[in-house]
Scaffold this motif. Structure first.
Motif, PDB file in Angstrom:
ATOM      1  N   GLU A 141       0.856  -1.182   0.000  1.00 45.22           N
ATOM      2  CA  GLU A 141       0.000   0.000   0.000  1.00 45.22           C
ATOM      3  C   GLU A 141       0.895   1.235   0.000  1.00 45.22           C
ATOM      4  O   GLU A 141       1.810   1.353   0.821  1.00 45.22           O
ATOM      5  N   THR A 142       0.652   2.159  -0.923  1.00 41.15           N
ATOM      6  CA  THR A 142       1.430   3.396  -0.970  1.00 41.15           C
ATOM      7  C   THR A 142       1.003   4.283   0.190  1.00 41.15           C
ATOM      8  O   THR A 142      -0.170   4.604   0.336  1.00 41.15           O
ATOM      9  N   THR A 143       1.977   4.668   1.015  1.00 43.13           N
ATOM     10  CA  THR A 143       1.694   5.495   2.184  1.00 43.13           C
ATOM     11  C   THR A 143       2.209   6.919   2.033  1.00 43.13           C
ATOM     12  O   THR A 143       1.820   7.801   2.798  1.00 43.13           O
ATOM     13  N   TYR A 144       3.098   7.160   1.047  1.00 45.04           N
ATOM     14  CA  TYR A 144       3.687   8.487   0.869  1.00 45.04           C
ATOM     15  C   TYR A 144       4.179   8.603  -0.567  1.00 45.04           C
ATOM     16  O   TYR A 144       4.753   7.647  -1.105  1.00 45.04           O
ATOM     17  N   THR A 145       3.957   9.761  -1.195  1.00 44.02           N
ATOM     18  CA  THR A 145       4.492  10.025  -2.531  1.00 44.02           C
ATOM     19  C   THR A 145       5.108  11.417  -2.560  1.00 44.02           C
ATOM     20  O   THR A 145       4.634  12.332  -1.888  1.00 44.02           O
ATOM     21  N   GLU A 146       6.161  11.534  -3.347  1.00 39.78           N
ATOM     22  CA  GLU A 146       6.817  12.829  -3.553  1.00 39.78           C
ATOM     23  C   GLU A 146       7.544  12.785  -4.890  1.00 39.78           C
ATOM     24  O   GLU A 146       8.405  11.920  -5.099  1.00 39.78           O
ATOM     25  N   ASN A 147       7.175  13.681  -5.798  1.00 35.42           N
ATOM     26  CA  ASN A 147       7.801  13.751  -7.126  1.00 35.42           C
ATOM     27  C   ASN A 147       7.831  12.384  -7.811  1.00 35.42           C
ATOM     28  O   ASN A 147       8.841  11.997  -8.393  1.00 35.42           O
ATOM     29  N   ASP A 148       6.745  11.653  -7.736  1.00 37.75           N
ATOM     30  CA  ASP A 148       6.584  10.320  -8.330  1.00 37.75           C
ATOM     31  C   ASP A 148       7.395   9.223  -7.638  1.00 37.75           C
ATOM     32  O   ASP A 148       7.394   8.082  -8.088  1.00 37.75           O
ATOM     33  N   TRP A 149       8.101   9.538  -6.564  1.00 38.28           N
ATOM     34  CA  TRP A 149       8.731   8.517  -5.723  1.00 38.28           C
ATOM     35  C   TRP A 149       7.664   8.018  -4.756  1.00 38.28           C
ATOM     36  O   TRP A 149       6.788   8.773  -4.344  1.00 38.28           O
ATOM     37  N   LYS A 150       7.710   6.741  -4.386  1.00 34.22           N
ATOM     38  CA  LYS A 150       6.692   6.168  -3.510  1.00 34.22           C
ATOM     39  C   LYS A 150       7.325   5.429  -2.337  1.00 34.22           C
ATOM     40  O   LYS A 150       8.314   4.729  -2.510  1.00 34.22           O
ATOM     41  N   ILE A 151       6.723   5.586  -1.177  1.00 34.52           N
ATOM     42  CA  ILE A 151       7.026   4.729  -0.038  1.00 34.52           C
ATOM     43  C   ILE A 151       5.803   3.851   0.147  1.00 34.52           C
ATOM     44  O   ILE A 151       4.670   4.333   0.164  1.00 34.52           O
ATOM     45  N   GLN A 152       6.060   2.549   0.239  1.00 29.80           N
ATOM     46  CA  GLN A 152       4.965   1.602   0.391  1.00 29.80           C
ATOM     47  C   GLN A 152       5.154   0.759   1.639  1.00 29.80           C
ATOM     48  O   GLN A 152       6.278   0.514   2.074  1.00 29.80           O
ATOM     49  N   HIS A 153       4.033   0.315   2.177  1.00 28.43           N
ATOM     50  CA  HIS A 153       4.021  -0.541   3.366  1.00 28.43           C
ATOM     51  C   HIS A 153       3.416  -1.886   2.994  1.00 28.43           C
ATOM     52  O   HIS A 153       2.411  -1.944   2.281  1.00 28.43           O
ATOM     53  N   HIS A 154       4.038  -2.955   3.474  1.00 22.68           N
ATOM     54  CA  HIS A 154       3.520  -4.297   3.207  1.00 22.68           C
ATOM     55  C   HIS A 154       2.247  -4.499   4.002  1.00 22.68           C
ATOM     56  O   HIS A 154       2.229  -4.295   5.211  1.00 22.68           O
ATOM     57  N   ARG A 155       1.174  -4.877   3.357  1.00 17.98           N
ATOM     58  CA  ARG A 155      -0.133  -4.971   3.989  1.00 17.98           C
ATOM     59  C   ARG A 155      -0.285  -6.151   4.939  1.00 17.98           C
ATOM     60  O   ARG A 155      -1.118  -6.121   5.823  1.00 17.98           O
ATOM     61  N   THR A 156       0.450  -7.207   4.730  1.00 20.31           N
ATOM     62  CA  THR A 156       0.278  -8.391   5.578  1.00 20.31           C
ATOM     63  C   THR A 156       1.329  -8.429   6.667  1.00 20.31           C
ATOM     64  O   THR A 156       2.350  -7.753   6.598  1.00 20.31           O
TER      65      THR A 156
END
Length: 73
Positions: free
Chosen positions: A19-34
């Protein structure tokens, strides 16, 4: 710090497990849902604008700090 630099590994865009939790200038930080990660897996990851895996970490904060160092704002 638990950040692991991974430099450009391709991903499958994480449609189902991330799940994407943060975006900046098309960069993404994602968190594993499980909660079923392997012992070596980190729950957060950083993707570049081309969806290459750049780093993983135990916290979103670590990746935000790393992103600040590698991307000009």
């Amino acid at each position: 710090m638990s950040l692991e630099k991974l430099y450009g590994n391709r991903t499958f865009k994480g449609r189902f497990l991330w799940e994407t939790t943060y975006t900046e200038n098309d960069w993404k930080i994602q968190h594993h849902r499980t909660k079923f990660l392997s012992r070596d897996s980190k729950p957060y990851r950083l993707l570049d604008p081309e969806n290459h895996l750049i780093a993983s970490a135990d916290t979103e904060k670590e990746l935000k700090e790393y992103l600040d160092h590698i991307v000009e704002h």
